[in-house]
Scaffold this active site. Structure first.
Site, mmCIF file in Angstrom:
data_model
loop_
_atom_site.group_PDB
_atom_site.id
_atom_site.type_symbol
_atom_site.label_atom_id
_atom_site.label_comp_id
_atom_site.label_asym_id
_atom_site.label_seq_id
_atom_site.Cartn_x
_atom_site.Cartn_y
_atom_site.Cartn_z
ATOM 1 N N LEU A 213 0.861 -1.184 0.000
ATOM 2 C CA LEU A 213 0.000 0.000 0.000
ATOM 3 C C LEU A 213 0.897 1.235 0.000
ATOM 4 O O LEU A 213 1.595 1.508 0.982
ATOM 5 C CB LEU A 213 -0.911 0.004 1.232
ATOM 6 C CG LEU A 213 -2.213 -0.812 1.128
ATOM 7 C CD1 LEU A 213 -1.933 -2.259 0.771
ATOM 8 C CD2 LEU A 213 -2.998 -0.730 2.414
ATOM 9 N N ILE A 214 0.907 1.960 -1.104
ATOM 10 C CA ILE A 214 1.839 3.077 -1.258
ATOM 11 C C ILE A 214 1.078 4.400 -1.317
ATOM 12 O O ILE A 214 0.065 4.523 -2.016
ATOM 13 C CB ILE A 214 2.726 2.886 -2.506
ATOM 14 C CG1 ILE A 214 3.836 3.942 -2.551
ATOM 15 C CG2 ILE A 214 1.903 2.879 -3.789
ATOM 16 C CD1 ILE A 214 4.960 3.610 -3.500
ATOM 17 N N LYS B 135 -9.159 2.423 7.663
ATOM 18 C CA LYS B 135 -8.108 1.416 7.484
ATOM 19 C C LYS B 135 -8.713 0.035 7.222
ATOM 20 O O LYS B 135 -8.185 -0.735 6.409
ATOM 21 C CB LYS B 135 -7.207 1.383 8.725
ATOM 22 C CG LYS B 135 -6.283 2.585 8.851
ATOM 23 C CD LYS B 135 -5.272 2.610 7.715
ATOM 24 C CE LYS B 135 -4.296 3.774 7.834
ATOM 25 N NZ LYS B 135 -3.378 3.640 8.966
ATOM 26 N N GLY C 105 3.098 0.521 5.689
ATOM 27 C CA GLY C 105 4.191 1.237 6.343
ATOM 28 C C GLY C 105 3.867 1.641 7.765
ATOM 29 O O GLY C 105 4.470 2.571 8.301
ATOM 30 N N GLN D 148 -2.714 3.410 14.821
ATOM 31 C CA GLN D 148 -1.610 2.459 14.872
ATOM 32 C C GLN D 148 -1.227 2.065 16.293
ATOM 33 O O GLN D 148 -0.067 1.789 16.587
ATOM 34 C CB GLN D 148 -0.406 3.029 14.103
ATOM 35 C CG GLN D 148 -0.708 3.182 12.612
ATOM 36 C CD GLN D 148 0.396 3.857 11.822
ATOM 37 O OE1 GLN D 148 1.548 3.909 12.250
ATOM 38 N NE2 GLN D 148 0.058 4.388 10.657
ATOM 39 N N CYS E 166 13.243 16.456 -18.598
ATOM 40 C CA CYS E 166 13.976 15.412 -17.887
ATOM 41 C C CYS E 166 14.449 14.411 -18.935
ATOM 42 O O CYS E 166 14.038 14.474 -20.099
ATOM 43 C CB CYS E 166 13.128 14.731 -16.814
ATOM 44 S SG CYS E 166 11.743 13.773 -17.460
#
Length: 485
Positions: free
Chosen positions: A186-187, A268, A290, A299, A459
């Site tokens: 999960l990012i 969550k 994370g 958490q 770039c």
């Protein structure tokens, strides 16, 4: 000739013969896949307890590119630059070794280790004694120590060639991809999820990315940059997926129907439900987050326990005991800090008094008010992209961003590459002004530029330019495009 000797991560070396053989073959394949992108004449040889890489070139820039790539391949504990030369006698070998190693041995203990291949007038042991004795006499402050010396003079005598270690480089360690299966990370684009993803890759887990979009196209563009960076730097040998789920409808349901103090925990739980569904559809057995104990209200041990009850899918939390500063330090080390610190926070729900001790029965009760068809819908309509084509996908999403190979006379080019890239490969145009403004500062500093001018982002590959141009257009700037020479 550019040559490296590759040493396996110690945990590979202690495996059974069959496991070690499999992992060594995986590492060999991964090294070859990645280095052939740098130079198609690169050769990789598997010697069971180590690997060798050779490239028929003396180009310094090419050697640095190979070093940069090798340092980011999972499974390599360290690798050494080798120097190859001919020799005429055992004394000639000693003289060449002394020229390289004499300055390194002052006030140090050392030993000489030689691997020999071919027919010679001396044995490996005789060569070790001759070279070691000569070095001991040459450097009066040095002392021979065969067990755990300060310096090991490692040599190979291969027929008529002498090969010496010139410099050792630290590798990434861990296991080669994909020796430990697949995971879905999960990012969010921030520090925590980036470092957690890296740690999974280091453990030999092919890491796919799942993004819950709460901030629109600009949010997704930034997170794609992070996922692409981690993949390209640390797992380029394997294709992975980037999955984007529009989670705004779920958040809307939570805000309307869930008790205020439980909103964070329920959010969550909804994410874990969705992640489990995506993972199952992709044949993936574990989810990565994370999360770290006590970092935010959701958490705590109690809340994490309630969150985990929502799914039978294994949830991995590699950062669970790390402090925030430790995580930031790791992000800096792996090259993810610049993107992470520029990523805005997109809070799904904000409770005035979020609970730190959620009761499962109360959570289940409040979830009765949630319309789960909304969750099912966002999962079913998730975008599943191949991360290798993220430049194409960015182009599809950013079709409104114009891209020019020829610049108007009054155009200003913004070189948005990182300072390291601009130092290594400066970009200049004789006909136009080029300003350096790194991509991680672009969103905050573009407003300070003269807005009467037209700017063209540059770039090397055009991916970052298109994504950043999209971000600026999302912010309302119309004087930005992409320069692709």
């Amino acid at each position: 000739m550019i040559e490296f000797i590759i040493k396996l991560h110690p945990e590979i070396a202690i495996k059974s013969k069959s496991v070690r053989k499999r992992q060594t073959l995986l590492l060999e394949r991964n090294i070859r896949t990645i280095l052939l992108r740098v130079n198609d004449n690169t050769e990789v040889k598997n010697n069971f307890d180590h690997l060798t890489v050779r490239c028929p070139s003396d180009d310094t820039a090419l050697k640095q590119q190979l070093i940069d790539r090798l340092s980011c391949i999972p499974g390599i504990v360290h690798f050494s630059e080798m120097q190859s030369s001919s020799f005429s006698s055992l004394h000639d070998i000693y003289q060449q070794v002394a020229e390289v190693y004499a300055d390194q041995l002052h006030d140090k203990t050392f030993c000489v280790r030689i691997r020999r291949e071919g027919s010679h007038e001396f044995s490996s042991l005789e060569a070790e004694r001759y070279v070691g004795g000569g070095l001991n006499q040459l450097v009066s402050s040095a002392r021979v120590k065969l067990s755990k010396p300060d310096v090991t003079v490692a040599l190979e005598i291969r027929k008529d060639r002498l090969i010496m270690v010139r410099k050792q480089h630290q590798g990434m360690g861990g296991f080669p991809l994909p020796s430990q299966s697949d995971v879905l990370s999960l990012i969010s684009g921030g520090y925590d999820s980036a470092v957690a993803s890296y740690l999974m890759i280091r453990k030999g887990l092919r890491t796919h990315y799942l993004f819950f979009n709460l901030g629109g196209a600009a949010h997704e563009a930034g997170v794609r940059e992070m996922a692409h960076l981690i993949w390209q730097k640390y797992s380029l040998s394997h294709k992975v997926k980037f999955v984007s789920v529009n989670f705004a409808p779920v958040v809307e349901q939570i805000l309307e129907n869930i008790d205020s103090g439980l909103m964070g925990v329920v959010l969550k739980r909804m994410m874990m439900r969705a992640a489990s569904g995506v993972a199952e559809s992709l044949g993936i057995k574990a989810i990565v987050t994370g999360e770290s104990i006590g970092q935010v209200s959701s958490q705590t041990i109690t809340n994490l326990s309630v969150i985990d009850r929502v799914t039978e899918t294994l949830i991995l939390r590699p950062l669970i005991y790390h402090d925030k500063q430790e995580i930031i330090d790791m992000a800096r080390k792996i090259g993810a800090e610049d993107i992470a610190k520029s990523m805005p926070e997109y809070c799904g729900v904000i409770s005035k008094k979020p609970t730190v001790n959620a009761v499962l029965a109360e959570v289940l009760a409040t979830e009765q008010n949630f319309d789960f068809s909304v969750l099912d819908q966002v999962v079913q309509t998730a975008k599943v992209l191949d991360i290798r084509t993220i430049d194409y996908q960015a182009d599809q999403q950013a079709h409104v961003v114009s891209e020019l190979a020829e610049l108007p006379a009054d155009a200003i080019v913004l070189d948005i590459r990182s300072p390291e890239e601009t130092d290594t490969k400066p970009f200049r145009l004789a006909s136009h002004k080029v300003e350096q403004l790194p991509f991680f500062r672009l969103a905050s500093q573009f407003v300070n530029l003269d807005q009467s001018k037209q700017y063209y982002c540059y770039c090397e590959h055009g991916v970052m330019s298109r994504l950043q141009a999209l971000v600026l257009q999302e912010q309302g700037f119309t004087n930005v495009a992409v320069y692709r020479p």
